[in-house]
Design a protein around this motif. Structure first.
Motif, short mmCIF file in Angstrom:
data_model
loop_
_atom_site.label_atom_id
_atom_site.label_comp_id
_atom_site.label_asym_id
_atom_site.label_seq_id
_atom_site.Cartn_x
_atom_site.Cartn_y
_atom_site.Cartn_z
N GLY A 210 32.09 54.58 43.90
CA GLY A 210 32.34 55.39 42.72
C GLY A 210 33.80 55.38 42.32
O GLY A 210 34.62 54.62 42.86
N ALA A 211 34.12 56.25 41.38
CA ALA A 211 35.51 56.36 40.93
C ALA A 211 36.33 57.16 41.94
O ALA A 211 35.83 58.09 42.57
CB ALA A 211 35.56 57.05 39.56
N GLN A 212 37.56 56.77 42.12
CA GLN A 212 38.53 57.49 42.96
C GLN A 212 38.04 57.73 44.41
O GLN A 212 38.08 58.85 44.91
CB GLN A 212 38.87 58.84 42.32
N CYS A 255 36.86 49.54 45.81
CA CYS A 255 36.33 48.59 46.79
C CYS A 255 34.81 48.65 46.82
O CYS A 255 34.18 49.55 46.28
CB CYS A 255 36.87 48.92 48.17
N ALA A 256 34.24 47.66 47.49
CA ALA A 256 32.82 47.66 47.78
C ALA A 256 32.60 48.43 49.08
O ALA A 256 33.54 48.69 49.84
CB ALA A 256 32.31 46.23 47.90
N ALA A 257 31.35 48.77 49.34
CA ALA A 257 31.04 49.57 50.52
C ALA A 257 31.48 48.87 51.80
O ALA A 257 32.00 49.51 52.72
CB ALA A 257 29.55 49.87 50.56
N ALA A 258 31.29 47.55 51.89
CA ALA A 258 31.60 46.85 53.14
C ALA A 258 33.09 46.93 53.47
O ALA A 258 33.46 47.20 54.62
CB ALA A 258 31.16 45.39 53.04
N SER A 259 33.97 46.70 52.50
CA SER A 259 35.41 46.78 52.79
C SER A 259 35.84 48.21 53.06
O SER A 259 36.75 48.46 53.86
CB SER A 259 36.21 46.18 51.64
N PHE A 260 35.18 49.17 52.42
CA PHE A 260 35.45 50.59 52.67
C PHE A 260 35.17 50.93 54.13
O PHE A 260 36.03 51.50 54.83
CB PHE A 260 34.57 51.43 51.74
N GLU A 327 32.11 33.88 52.33
CA GLU A 327 31.61 34.89 51.40
C GLU A 327 32.40 36.19 51.49
O GLU A 327 32.61 36.88 50.49
CB GLU A 327 30.13 35.17 51.70
N GLU A 328 32.88 36.52 52.67
CA GLU A 328 33.57 37.80 52.88
C GLU A 328 35.09 37.67 52.79
O GLU A 328 35.81 38.60 53.14
CB GLU A 328 33.20 38.38 54.26
N PHE A 329 35.59 36.50 52.33
CA PHE A 329 37.04 36.30 52.32
C PHE A 329 37.78 37.37 51.53
O PHE A 329 38.77 37.95 52.01
CB PHE A 329 37.39 34.92 51.77
N ALA A 330 37.35 37.65 50.31
CA ALA A 330 38.08 38.61 49.46
C ALA A 330 38.14 39.98 50.14
O ALA A 330 39.18 40.65 50.12
CB ALA A 330 37.43 38.71 48.09
N ASP A 331 37.03 40.39 50.74
CA ASP A 331 37.01 41.67 51.45
C ASP A 331 37.94 41.63 52.65
O ASP A 331 38.68 42.60 52.91
CB ASP A 331 35.58 42.00 51.91
N ALA A 332 37.91 40.53 53.40
CA ALA A 332 38.74 40.43 54.60
C ALA A 332 40.22 40.46 54.24
O ALA A 332 41.03 41.10 54.92
CB ALA A 332 38.39 39.16 55.38
N LEU A 333 40.59 39.76 53.16
CA LEU A 333 41.99 39.76 52.73
C LEU A 333 42.41 41.16 52.27
O LEU A 333 43.51 41.63 52.59
CB LEU A 333 42.19 38.77 51.59
N ALA A 334 41.50 41.86 51.57
CA ALA A 334 41.82 43.21 51.10
C ALA A 334 41.99 44.18 52.27
O ALA A 334 42.92 45.00 52.29
CB ALA A 334 40.72 43.71 50.17
N VAL A 335 41.12 44.09 53.25
CA VAL A 335 41.19 44.99 54.41
C VAL A 335 42.44 44.68 55.23
O VAL A 335 43.16 45.59 55.66
CB VAL A 335 39.91 44.88 55.27
N TRP A 336 42.71 43.39 55.47
CA TRP A 336 43.92 43.02 56.22
C TRP A 336 45.16 43.55 55.49
O TRP A 336 46.07 44.10 56.11
CB TRP A 336 44.00 41.50 56.36
#
Length: 417
Positions: A210-212, A255-260, A327-336
């Motif tokens: 969701g938002a915020q 973010c998406a749920a997985a990276s959250f 497939e999860e690269f963008a999430d992994a880069l964001a989390v790192w």
């Protein structure tokens, strides 16, 4: 009503008109009215009425009861499902979710008294746009205030999930908790013990998507809610306490749920993932979400190594292409990045840009060395096959092999090693 999607508005008005012809009045209630008051477009609509379930079933040819004991009947009308609930009073809540005792009522005011927040106790007549506001929700929204209906301690004791819903509503709509609601929430943490992990997870996913989401999680932390949730309670004493995890989430942003969840349950450097995976599993996530979070964690060391190589100018093309096409690269880069905000900023931007600009056939070139080529070269079947196929793809990604002739010459040499 003008902001309702046309198909939904037609269905709601049709149900309300049928009830009006039978001497009953139907009211749009809850989140839809709140969203209309805030200038947003609702995605669904629920009605409340003094009409009993049996009357609804008699009036409408297509219905199904989803909670008849609680007065809720779904009416299929104009191609859509509209949920209609009888005015009611409640008491008990022995399971910290559903009322033990329900009594149907003819009073809108009595129905409003059982609701969680004043902004969700707004009633709108869909036929003439008359608004009923028995708890002062409209004034609260105008003041950007989130306030419980009645006694906050009672509201949260009835359903502990309201503690999470409070944070989500406050964050998504830019509302501030009034003092009584804040103190009531702080004193009601025990109410969460009766809430199933699945319901907690579903609300956290709504927060994440969701938002915020950052403000919602920060509020949950400040209220003490985060530290008593399934899984997260076991992380309070480990290095990287909840305060640091919340800080990382603020850097993750939308973010998406997985990276959250990957950020929130991030393993401590050098530690095995098992205990953190176990903590995540206490929320009972679906298999797909669990696997994606674990895969993000598995990719993070590769992200770290690749960024270090780029900084030194020593990166191998095949290595970073394999990384960015995951497939999860963008999430992994964001989390790192959320956990290492001051490290490799230029290299992160560079790697992200490469991932976007690389053409599909550069990410996934047609293999020059295939199983058929290995058989032609007389390579015996076994583990050596997969090793050679990977080495050949690396050479191709590195730009060392461009034609089938070059690939066959390379294979003739490698097969003899």
């Amino acid at each position: 009503m003008q902001s309702l999607p046309p198909e939904l508005a037609r269905a709601v008005r049709s149900v309300a008109a049928t009830l009006r012809s039978a001497g009953q009045r139907a009211w749009l209630v809850g989140g839809a009215v709140r969203d209309l008051a805030l200038g947003a477009q609702p995605v669904d609509a629920d009605l409340a009425s003094a009409a009993r379930p049996e009357e609804l079933e008699r009036l409408f040819p297509e219905t199904h009861a989803v909670g008849r004991a609680f007065g809720t009947v779904v009416v299929h009308c104009a191609g859509l499902d509209v949920q209609v609930t009888t005015f009611r009073a409640e008491s008990g809540y022995d399971d910290a979710r559903r009322p033990t005792h329900v009594s149907f009522s003819a009073s809108l005011e009595e129905d409003a008294a059982r609701r969680d927040f004043t902004c969700n106790a707004l009633y709108l007549d869909p036929l003439n746009d008359e608004l009923a506001d028995p708890t002062g929700g409209l004034a609260d929204l105008a003041a950007r205030r989130l306030r419980c209906v009645g006694d906050p301690a009672t509201r949260f004791a009835e359903d502990g999930l309201r503690l999470l819903r409070l944070a989500r509503l406050a964050a998504q709509h830019g509302l501030e908790l009034d003092a009584r609601t804040w103190h009531g929430a702080r004193g009601a943490l025990d109410a969460l013990r009766g809430v199933s992990p699945e319901r907690v997870l579903a609300e956290l996913v709504r927060i994440a998507e969701g938002a915020q989401p950052v403000r919602a999680v920060t509020l949950l932390f400040e209220l003490g809610v985060l530290g008593v949730l399934p899984g997260l309670n076991s992380l309070c004493e480990v290095p990287r306490p909840l305060a640091e995890r919340c800080a990382a989430l603020t850097r993750l942003g939308s973010c998406a749920a997985a990276s959250f969840f990957a950020t929130l349950f991030q393993p401590v450097p050098g530690a095995q993932h098992d205990s953190f995976t176990k903590a995540l599993l206490e929320l009972r996530p679906p298999r797909a979400l669990h696997q994606r979070v674990v895969r993000i964690w598995e990719l993070e060391p590769s992200v770290d190594a690749c960024l270090a190589e780029i900084a030194l100018g020593a990166e191998r093309r095949a290595r970073w292409i394999r990384l960015v096409r995951a497939e999860e690269f963008a999430d992994a880069l964001a989390v790192w990045s959320a956990w290492h905000p001051c490290e490799h900023e230029r290299e992160r931007e560079d790697l992200g840009k490469r991932a976007i600009e690389l053409a599909h056939d550069e990410l996934w070139p047609t293999p020059l060395v295939t199983s058929a080529e290995l058989a032609r070269a007389g390579v015996p079947r076994g583990p050596r096959w997969s090793e050679l196929l990977r080495a050949a793809e690396d050479a191709q990604l590195d730009g060392e092999l461009h034609t089938l002739e070059e690939a066959r010459a390379w294979l003739d040499v490698e097969a003899r090693r």
